[in-house]
Design a protein around this motif. Sequence first.
Motif, PDB file in Angstrom:
ATOM      1  N   GLN A 208      11.284  12.197  -2.612  1.00 38.64           N
ATOM      2  CA  GLN A 208      11.311  12.687  -1.248  1.00 38.64           C
ATOM      3  C   GLN A 208      10.316  11.890  -0.409  1.00 38.64           C
ATOM      4  N   VAL A 209      10.751  11.421   0.734  1.00 37.68           N
ATOM      5  CA  VAL A 209       9.896  10.616   1.608  1.00 37.68           C
ATOM      6  C   VAL A 209       9.011  11.533   2.429  1.00 37.68           C
ATOM      7  N   GLN A 210       7.729  11.265   2.398  1.00 36.16           N
ATOM      8  CA  GLN A 210       6.778  12.026   3.212  1.00 36.16           C
ATOM      9  C   GLN A 210       6.111  11.114   4.222  1.00 36.16           C
ATOM     10  N   LEU A 211       6.088  11.550   5.443  1.00 38.05           N
ATOM     11  CA  LEU A 211       5.392  10.873   6.524  1.00 38.05           C
ATOM     12  C   LEU A 211       4.388  11.873   7.083  1.00 38.05           C
ATOM     13  N   VAL A 212       3.130  11.497   7.112  1.00 39.28           N
ATOM     14  CA  VAL A 212       2.090  12.427   7.546  1.00 39.28           C
ATOM     15  C   VAL A 212       1.383  11.856   8.759  1.00 39.28           C
ATOM     16  N   GLU A 213       1.572  12.524   9.893  1.00 38.91           N
ATOM     17  CA  GLU A 213       0.922  12.108  11.139  1.00 38.91           C
ATOM     18  C   GLU A 213      -0.430  12.783  11.289  1.00 38.91           C
ATOM     19  N   SER A 214      -1.325  12.115  12.000  1.00 39.44           N
ATOM     20  CA  SER A 214      -2.616  12.678  12.349  1.00 39.44           C
ATOM     21  C   SER A 214      -3.115  12.011  13.621  1.00 39.44           C
ATOM     22  N   GLY A 215      -4.160  12.600  14.202  1.00 37.07           N
ATOM     23  CA  GLY A 215      -4.774  12.000  15.373  1.00 37.07           C
ATOM     24  C   GLY A 215      -4.424  12.641  16.694  1.00 37.07           C
ATOM     25  N   GLY A 216      -3.542  13.617  16.661  1.00 35.03           N
ATOM     26  CA  GLY A 216      -3.219  14.312  17.895  1.00 35.03           C
ATOM     27  C   GLY A 216      -4.381  15.179  18.357  1.00 35.03           C
ATOM     28  N   GLY A 217      -4.244  15.690  19.563  1.00 34.63           N
ATOM     29  CA  GLY A 217      -5.289  16.547  20.108  1.00 34.63           C
ATOM     30  C   GLY A 217      -5.143  16.699  21.599  1.00 34.63           C
ATOM     31  N   SER A 218      -6.210  17.155  22.214  1.00 32.10           N
ATOM     32  CA  SER A 218      -6.225  17.368  23.659  1.00 32.10           C
ATOM     33  C   SER A 218      -7.109  16.328  24.316  1.00 32.10           C
ATOM     34  N   VAL A 219      -6.650  15.812  25.436  1.00 32.91           N
ATOM     35  CA  VAL A 219      -7.383  14.776  26.145  1.00 32.91           C
ATOM     36  C   VAL A 219      -7.094  14.923  27.630  1.00 32.91           C
ATOM     37  N   GLN A 220      -8.012  14.481  28.448  1.00 38.64           N
ATOM     38  CA  GLN A 220      -7.788  14.513  29.892  1.00 38.64           C
ATOM     39  C   GLN A 220      -6.963  13.313  30.329  1.00 38.64           C
TER      40      GLN A 220
ATOM     41  N   SER B 239       4.328   6.401   1.691  1.00 36.79           N
ATOM     42  CA  SER B 239       4.205   5.671   0.429  1.00 36.79           C
ATOM     43  C   SER B 239       4.280   4.171   0.659  1.00 36.79           C
ATOM     44  N   GLY B 240       3.713   3.429  -0.254  1.00 41.31           N
ATOM     45  CA  GLY B 240       3.737   1.984  -0.144  1.00 41.31           C
ATOM     46  C   GLY B 240       5.142   1.421  -0.191  1.00 41.31           C
ATOM     47  N   TYR B 241       6.005   2.044  -0.996  1.00 38.88           N
ATOM     48  CA  TYR B 241       7.383   1.559  -1.113  1.00 38.88           C
ATOM     49  C   TYR B 241       8.082   1.645   0.233  1.00 38.88           C
ATOM     50  N   ILE B 242       7.955   2.770   0.887  1.00 38.61           N
ATOM     51  CA  ILE B 242       8.592   2.945   2.189  1.00 38.61           C
ATOM     52  C   ILE B 242       7.981   2.003   3.210  1.00 38.61           C
ATOM     53  N   PHE B 243       6.670   1.948   3.231  1.00 37.81           N
ATOM     54  CA  PHE B 243       5.982   1.180   4.263  1.00 37.81           C
ATOM     55  C   PHE B 243       6.304  -0.294   4.173  1.00 37.81           C
ATOM     56  N   HIS B 244       6.466  -0.807   2.984  1.00 36.52           N
ATOM     57  CA  HIS B 244       6.684  -2.241   2.817  1.00 36.52           C
ATOM     58  C   HIS B 244       8.165  -2.630   2.805  1.00 36.52           C
TER      59      HIS B 244
ATOM     60  N   GLY C  58      14.466   2.378   9.605  1.00 38.06           N
ATOM     61  CA  GLY C  58      15.408   2.230  10.697  1.00 38.06           C
ATOM     62  C   GLY C  58      14.903   1.174  11.648  1.00 38.06           C
ATOM     63  N   GLY C  59      15.345   1.258  12.887  1.00 40.96           N
ATOM     64  CA  GLY C  59      14.946   0.273  13.865  1.00 40.96           C
ATOM     65  C   GLY C  59      15.112   0.761  15.283  1.00 40.96           C
ATOM     66  N   TYR C  60      14.669  -0.043  16.202  1.00 41.75           N
ATOM     67  CA  TYR C  60      14.662   0.315  17.622  1.00 41.75           C
ATOM     68  C   TYR C  60      16.058   0.641  18.128  1.00 41.75           C
ATOM     69  N   TYR C  61      17.043  -0.111  17.668  1.00 35.92           N
ATOM     70  CA  TYR C  61      18.409   0.066  18.189  1.00 35.92           C
ATOM     71  C   TYR C  61      19.285   0.922  17.277  1.00 35.92           C
ATOM     72  N   THR C  62      18.786   1.252  16.089  1.00 37.58           N
ATOM     73  CA  THR C  62      19.634   1.948  15.120  1.00 37.58           C
ATOM     74  C   THR C  62      19.199   3.367  14.818  1.00 37.58           C
ATOM     75  N   GLY C  63      17.994   3.742  15.227  1.00 36.37           N
ATOM     76  CA  GLY C  63      17.467   5.036  14.830  1.00 36.37           C
ATOM     77  C   GLY C  63      16.841   4.972  13.450  1.00 36.37           C
ATOM     78  N   PHE C  64      16.340   6.117  12.992  1.00 38.14           N
ATOM     79  CA  PHE C  64      15.586   6.165  11.745  1.00 38.14           C
ATOM     80  C   PHE C  64      16.120   7.257  10.831  1.00 38.14           C
ATOM     81  N   ARG C  65      15.872   7.051   9.566  1.00 36.64           N
ATOM     82  CA  ARG C  65      16.374   7.998   8.575  1.00 36.64           C
ATOM     83  C   ARG C  65      15.405   9.143   8.310  1.00 36.64           C
ATOM     84  N   TYR C  66      14.115   8.865   8.356  1.00 35.77           N
ATOM     85  CA  TYR C  66      13.118   9.876   7.985  1.00 35.77           C
ATOM     86  C   TYR C  66      12.140  10.127   9.135  1.00 35.77           C
ATOM     87  N   TYR C  67      11.716  11.380   9.229  1.00 36.45           N
ATOM     88  CA  TYR C  67      10.774  11.779  10.275  1.00 36.45           C
ATOM     89  C   TYR C  67       9.665  12.630   9.673  1.00 36.45           C
TER      90      TYR C  67
END
Length: 118
Positions: free
Chosen positions: A1-13, A25-30, A99-108
């Motif tokens: 199962q592909v896992q994508l973990v976002e961070s860094g969000g928050g509140s800002v002016q 994972s390295g496999y996905i990223f590369h 995926g790509g800019y014009y094709t969309g992506f498989r995992y989110y």
Amino acid sequence: QVQLVESGGGSVQAGGSLKLSCTTSGYIFHSCGMGWYRQAPGKERELLSAITIENIANYVDFVKGRFTISQDKAKNTLYLQMNSLKSEDTAVYYCAACGGYYTGFRYYGQGTQVTVSS
């Protein structure tokens, strides 16, 4: 199962900056192109930027000059540097893979909240 973990969000002016990160994972990223989307309340999810494994980046017009996508292959991490933030940038931001800019992506990923106050 592909896992994508976002961070860094928050509140800002308005006018401020945030840097989002996404690890996988390295496999996905590369082997996959990566991207960033966002979804504001009551709106559809929209593509912001994408980057290929060859490090070629594309941006939608409304973030050009303000947002920068990058990747650190040694850390298996995707970034989105966001500058000159506006209140209309308030949304949940999602990392995407395979995926790509014009094709969309498989995992989110699950998303990270960004709130910009004016």
